[in-house]
Motif scaffolding. Structure first.
Motif, mmCIF file in Angstrom:
data_model
loop_
_atom_site.group_PDB
_atom_site.id
_atom_site.type_symbol
_atom_site.label_atom_id
_atom_site.label_comp_id
_atom_site.label_asym_id
_atom_site.label_seq_id
_atom_site.Cartn_x
_atom_site.Cartn_y
_atom_site.Cartn_z
ATOM 1 N N ASP A 136 -27.356 -8.467 -26.059
ATOM 2 C CA ASP A 136 -28.334 -9.077 -26.973
ATOM 3 C C ASP A 136 -27.635 -10.028 -27.944
ATOM 4 O O ASP A 136 -28.169 -11.104 -28.252
ATOM 5 C CB ASP A 136 -29.071 -7.989 -27.759
ATOM 6 C CG ASP A 136 -29.859 -7.055 -26.858
ATOM 7 O OD1 ASP A 136 -31.090 -7.047 -26.955
ATOM 8 O OD2 ASP A 136 -29.247 -6.341 -26.040
ATOM 9 N N GLU A 140 -28.299 -14.088 -28.473
ATOM 10 C CA GLU A 140 -28.522 -14.647 -29.803
ATOM 11 C C GLU A 140 -27.503 -15.743 -30.115
ATOM 12 O O GLU A 140 -27.845 -16.781 -30.690
ATOM 13 C CB GLU A 140 -28.435 -13.539 -30.857
ATOM 14 C CG GLU A 140 -29.576 -12.541 -30.785
ATOM 15 C CD GLU A 140 -29.276 -11.264 -31.556
ATOM 16 O OE1 GLU A 140 -28.300 -11.253 -32.341
ATOM 17 O OE2 GLU A 140 -29.997 -10.267 -31.363
ATOM 18 N N ARG A 209 -33.032 -12.960 -33.940
ATOM 19 C CA ARG A 209 -33.194 -11.601 -33.392
ATOM 20 C C ARG A 209 -34.616 -11.087 -33.558
ATOM 21 O O ARG A 209 -35.191 -10.511 -32.618
ATOM 22 C CB ARG A 209 -32.210 -10.656 -34.085
ATOM 23 C CG ARG A 209 -32.289 -9.199 -33.632
ATOM 24 C CD ARG A 209 -31.241 -8.390 -34.364
ATOM 25 N NE ARG A 209 -29.919 -8.955 -34.145
ATOM 26 C CZ ARG A 209 -28.903 -8.845 -35.014
ATOM 27 N NH1 ARG A 209 -29.073 -8.212 -36.146
ATOM 28 N NH2 ARG A 209 -27.729 -9.388 -34.730
#
Length: 332
Positions: A136, A140, A209
């Motif tokens: 993740d 990002e 996020r």
């Protein structure tokens, strides 16, 4: 949650890059948050999986941004003491440094943190610094570069192995999602701290996020995987382009004592992608701190494509072109 499958996947990432051989000394950058606590315990699991032992050290930086950070350092020290591992900590006044240097707290915090980690790893004899960036985070990071404006380099995201400092920085979790790490922690009944600033959308990464990624997931639920795959694909393509650039440099550039020379006509025959990278390689070979902007690149392409006399200066480097010959040299 299949813990064994997760351990095998992280172990596969490490094996692919020939990382953490037997009896490695690894300094883990740990905030006490879920990602780094998962990394700590996964590395212990991998050592057991490999039937070896690692010398693990835990390092935490108090950035002085939140009042609870001192308590988190003490909490982590208790956790580390219970595991019988070495513990290192320091404090930086990042808000004050940020104002003095006129840089964001994120940027200053990252700079002082990595510099200190490298110093500790050096002085205490660690072979690697391990950080807990996961898939993740990778998505990002790539989106952040895309939003700011980037070339292919920015689309590669973070590398599993980084050599920005004397001690290699390793990211073992880039093939693991945040959701999987949280499931692992829950399965192992492991505790961790929660950083309240992670929800503060004044920080760009948090806006990506909490706002941009969820919006993209409403279009493609697997968007994090898709962005991470893009990063891998671009890395593979860049390796080929970089190799072609090295070949072009060796073929086209003549190096004398104080200058480098190349032919306009010969350079024009190269694809623009190679020309751009060749210019960056030329500049970096004289001054490693120089990074060419898009405007610089356009000026240099203009020098190549015209037959007129041209001069280009950037910092300590001068480029002159007369007839077919381009000369690049340090102007001091």
């Amino acid at each position: 949650m299949n813990v064994k499958a997760l351990i095998r996947r992280v172990n596969h990432t490490l094996k692919l890059h020939k990382l953490f051989p037997e009896h490695s000394r690894i300094l883990i950058a740990c905030s006490g948050g879920p990602d780094s606590m998962a990394l700590l315990h996964l590395l212990q699991d991998i050592a057991a999986h490999r039937h070896t032992k690692y010398k693990l050290g835990i390092a935490i930086v108090d950035h002085s941004i939140r009042p609870e950070s001192k308590d988190e350092v003490l909490w982590l020290q208790n956790q580390v003491d219970a595991l019988g591992l070495s513990f290192y900590t320091t404090t930086f006044d990042v808000p004050t440094l940020s104002k003095d240097l006129k840089l964001s707290e994120e940027t200053v915090g990252r700079q002082v943190r990595y510099q200190w980690l490298n110093e500790i790893a050096h002085s205490e004899g660690y072979d690697y610094i391990a950080v807990a960036h996961h898939k993740d985070d990778q998505a990002e990071s790539i989106l952040a570069h895309l939003i700011r404006g980037t070339g292919l380099n920015g689309l590669t995201g973070m590398a599993v192995v980084s050599h920005d400092y004397d001690i290699p920085v390793i990211r073992p979790l880039l093939d693991v999602t945040k959701e999987e790490l949280l499931a692992y922690l829950a399965d192992r009944k492991l505790t961790y701290c929660i950083d309240s600033t992670n929800d503060d959308i004044r920080y760009q990464r948090n806006r990506i996020r909490h706002r941009i990624i969820p919006e993209l997931e409403s279009i493609n639920p697997n968007v994090v995987d898709a962005i991470a795959r893009l990063g891998c694909s671009v890395s593979e393509d860049l390796a080929v382009i970089s190799n072609l650039t090295v070949q072009a440099f060796e073929r086209l550039v003549t190096i004398d004592k104080n200058e480098m020379r190349l032919s306009r006509k010969a350079l024009r025959k190269e694809p623009v992608a190679i020309q751009r990278r060749l210019w960056q390689r030329l500049m970096s070979s004289i001054d490693s701190d120089i990074t060419l902007t898009t405007a610089h690149q356009e000026q240099l392409l203009d020098i190549v494509n015209t037959g007129e006399g041209k001069t280009f200066t950037i910092k300590s480097i001068k480029v002159t072109a007369q007839c077919d010959t381009i000369k690049v040299y340090c102007k001091h």
